[in-house]
Design a protein around this motif. Structure first.
Motif, PDB file in Angstrom:
ATOM      1  N   UNK A   1     109.342  66.576  96.956  1.00  0.00           N
ATOM      2  CA  UNK A   1     109.716  64.901  98.172  1.00  0.00           C
ATOM      3  C   UNK A   1     110.434  64.330  97.876  1.00  0.00           C
ATOM      4  N   UNK A   2     110.944  63.570  98.571  1.00  0.00           N
ATOM      5  CA  UNK A   2     112.340  62.550  99.186  1.00  0.00           C
ATOM      6  C   UNK A   2     111.607  61.214  98.952  1.00  0.00           C
ATOM      7  N   UNK A   3     112.523  59.954  98.520  1.00  0.00           N
ATOM      8  CA  UNK A   3     112.345  59.387  97.945  1.00  0.00           C
ATOM      9  C   UNK A   3     112.334  58.192  99.464  1.00  0.00           C
ATOM     10  N   UNK A   4     111.600  57.025  98.486  1.00  0.00           N
ATOM     11  CA  UNK A   4     111.187  55.703  99.568  1.00  0.00           C
ATOM     12  C   UNK A   4     110.145  55.539  99.342  1.00  0.00           C
ATOM     13  N   UNK A   5     109.876  54.188 100.210  1.00  0.00           N
ATOM     14  CA  UNK A   5     107.766  53.849 100.405  1.00  0.00           C
ATOM     15  C   UNK A   5     107.423  54.351 101.314  1.00  0.00           C
ATOM     16  N   UNK A   6     108.327  54.900 102.604  1.00  0.00           N
ATOM     17  CA  UNK A   6     107.307  55.920 103.325  1.00  0.00           C
ATOM     18  C   UNK A   6     107.450  57.122 102.556  1.00  0.00           C
ATOM     19  N   UNK A   7     107.641  57.770 101.547  1.00  0.00           N
ATOM     20  CA  UNK A   7     107.473  59.046 101.010  1.00  0.00           C
ATOM     21  C   UNK A   7     106.619  58.348  99.387  1.00  0.00           C
ATOM     22  N   UNK A   8     105.943  57.554  98.882  1.00  0.00           N
ATOM     23  CA  UNK A   8     105.374  57.316  98.120  1.00  0.00           C
ATOM     24  C   UNK A   8     103.729  58.278  98.493  1.00  0.00           C
ATOM     25  N   UNK A   9     103.569  57.646  99.469  1.00  0.00           N
ATOM     26  CA  UNK A   9     102.177  58.924  99.348  1.00  0.00           C
ATOM     27  C   UNK A   9     102.504  60.235  98.684  1.00  0.00           C
ATOM     28  N   UNK A  10     103.202  61.362  99.626  1.00  0.00           N
ATOM     29  CA  UNK A  10     103.560  62.419  99.398  1.00  0.00           C
ATOM     30  C   UNK A  10     103.873  62.505  98.226  1.00  0.00           C
ATOM     31  N   UNK A  11     104.513  61.375  97.392  1.00  0.00           N
ATOM     32  CA  UNK A  11     104.636  62.235  96.178  1.00  0.00           C
ATOM     33  C   UNK A  11     104.196  61.220  95.094  1.00  0.00           C
ATOM     34  N   UNK A  12     103.066  61.303  95.348  1.00  0.00           N
ATOM     35  CA  UNK A  12     101.177  60.831  94.271  1.00  0.00           C
ATOM     36  C   UNK A  12     100.850  61.970  95.146  1.00  0.00           C
ATOM     37  N   UNK A  13     100.648  62.675  95.832  1.00  0.00           N
ATOM     38  CA  UNK A  13      99.910  63.865  96.295  1.00  0.00           C
ATOM     39  C   UNK A  13     100.317  65.466  94.970  1.00  0.00           C
TER      40      UNK A  13
ATOM     41  N   UNK B   1     100.751  68.533  90.038  1.00  0.00           N
ATOM     42  CA  UNK B   1     101.357  69.258  89.204  1.00  0.00           C
ATOM     43  C   UNK B   1     100.311  68.455  88.240  1.00  0.00           C
ATOM     44  N   UNK B   2      99.822  67.670  87.939  1.00  0.00           N
ATOM     45  CA  UNK B   2      99.023  67.188  86.874  1.00  0.00           C
ATOM     46  C   UNK B   2      97.424  68.330  86.922  1.00  0.00           C
ATOM     47  N   UNK B   3      96.695  68.345  87.881  1.00  0.00           N
ATOM     48  CA  UNK B   3      95.754  69.065  87.871  1.00  0.00           C
ATOM     49  C   UNK B   3      96.228  71.052  87.492  1.00  0.00           C
ATOM     50  N   UNK B   4      97.555  71.216  87.536  1.00  0.00           N
ATOM     51  CA  UNK B   4      98.087  72.765  87.615  1.00  0.00           C
ATOM     52  C   UNK B   4      97.946  73.016  86.352  1.00  0.00           C
ATOM     53  N   UNK B   5      98.934  71.432  85.745  1.00  0.00           N
ATOM     54  CA  UNK B   5      98.956  72.195  84.194  1.00  0.00           C
ATOM     55  C   UNK B   5      98.268  71.186  82.998  1.00  0.00           C
ATOM     56  N   UNK B   6      98.030  70.227  83.379  1.00  0.00           N
ATOM     57  CA  UNK B   6      97.559  69.293  82.537  1.00  0.00           C
ATOM     58  C   UNK B   6      96.339  69.176  82.546  1.00  0.00           C
ATOM     59  N   UNK B   7      95.478  69.321  83.583  1.00  0.00           N
ATOM     60  CA  UNK B   7      93.758  69.000  84.021  1.00  0.00           C
ATOM     61  C   UNK B   7      92.947  69.064  82.479  1.00  0.00           C
TER      62      UNK B   7
END
Length: 348
Positions: A124-136, A141-147
């Protein structure tokens, strides 16, 4: 002759009676104090007045000692950061509260092999406009590797300070197999409310699973860049309830602002703070629970200050478990008295 013998006889009778009464009193007091000592060693909670006295002894933000920390399951903490703030902010989490989590991850857009913690590079890219993309991307990643490696998933910003022991205390009231998410509850835009991103929020394992499945199926779509609000919309749609994270006195545990602003008795807080809070907000000492979990907008130097105050500094007779046990024993001795007629202990 009888007059001469009567006085010594009365004196002996008086001394005998006095000795008998004194012996009885000493025996009674010995039994009473022994019984008081036994009661002070018992683990059964004392009545309400004694409990309130004992509850005032620890400091306001004192974390639970390890021996008293309840079992809440495995805690994964992931920190939303960036290449620009990884070394200026996130590094100080590694040096303070971060290692108290069972798993600690830093979500950025670039890897950094020199960083003293696990950095996961998201596409993802950085910046406030991309916060939700980053969260998703982070939750994918958490679901795939750490659930299967954690029961609870805490999201924090890189300027958030977390008292992990108090978080575990809160989580012990809930099950990770049930849908729930917790944090500082805001009331605007989402009917059930949503959790402040800056104060940090926690999702149960079941909630993470539902959320990521919804992303894959297109159930949840992005309509705003506000990460915490968008997540709240989605979780409400998925019937994941916004839990009440307040303590038993209805005081908040997650705080979207710095502690100093909240404790000031003069209301210097921004207007949005009162407008957004789901529950009535307070200022001064009642702003915050004795078991507070998090604070936001914490500068690096303040992270070290909080860590020192919480885990190292102790007033005389303060945090030390031995000192606290002695204080409680003394209080128990003082708040009980013997009821002579029934030989029972009553509260005063």
């Amino acid at each position: 002759m009888s007059k001469l013998t009567s006085k010594p006889s009365r004196l002996l009778d008086f001394m005998f009676c006095a000795g008998f009464v004194l012996g009885f009193c000493l025996c009674f007091m010995t039994i009473a104090y022994y019984r008081a000592y036994q009661i002070s060693q018992e683990t059964v909670p004392l009545p309400s007045r004694t409990s309130s006295l004992l509850g005032e002894l620890p400091s306001v933000l004192s974390p639970l000692p390890p021996s008293r920390t309840p079992s809440s399951g495995r805690l994964l903490c992931w920190v939303l950061t960036s290449p620009q703030t990884l070394w200026t902010r996130a590094k100080h989490i590694v040096n303070t509260w971060g290692p108290r989590c069972d798993t600690l991850l830093f979500m950025s857009s670039k890897p950094d092999l020199l960083f003293p913690g696990t950095v996961l590079a998201l596409a993802t890219e950085e910046g406030r406009a991309n916060l939700y993309n980053k969260t998703m991307a982070a939750f994918n990643v958490l679901h795939e590797s750490y659930l299967d490696k954690a029961d609870w998933f805490l999201k924090a910003d890189d300027d958030t300070y977390v008292i992990v022991e108090n978080l575990r205390l809160l989580l012990s009231r809930f099950s990770p197999d049930e849908p729930v998410y917790l944090g500082r509850r805001f009331r605007r835009f989402v009917h059930q409310g949503y959790m402040s991103g800056g104060a940090g929020y926690v999702l149960s394992r079941e909630s993470v699973s539902r959320y990521v499945r919804a992303l894959h199926h297109g159930t949840c779509t992005q309509s705003t860049s506000a990460e915490d609000l968008q997540l709240g919309f989605c979780l409400q749609k998925l019937d994941v309830p916004a839990g009440d994270s307040r303590d038993h006195q209805h005081r908040e545990t997650f705080h979207p602002l710095w502690l100093g602003n909240l404790l000031c008795t003069k209301d210097i807080l921004p207007k949005w703070f009162h407008q957004y809070n789901y529950y009535p907000s307070k200022v001064g000492p009642d702003c915050c629970s004795n078991s507070s979990v998090s604070f936001h907008y914490v500068k690096p130097v303040r992270m070290y200050m909080l860590d020192y105050f919480l885990y190292h500094l102790s007033p005389v007779g303060g945090h030390s478990p031995n000192c606290l046990a002695n204080i409680k024993t003394n209080i128990v001795t003082k708040v009980f008295k013997v009821h002579a007629s029934s030989n029972q202990f009553i509260m005063i």
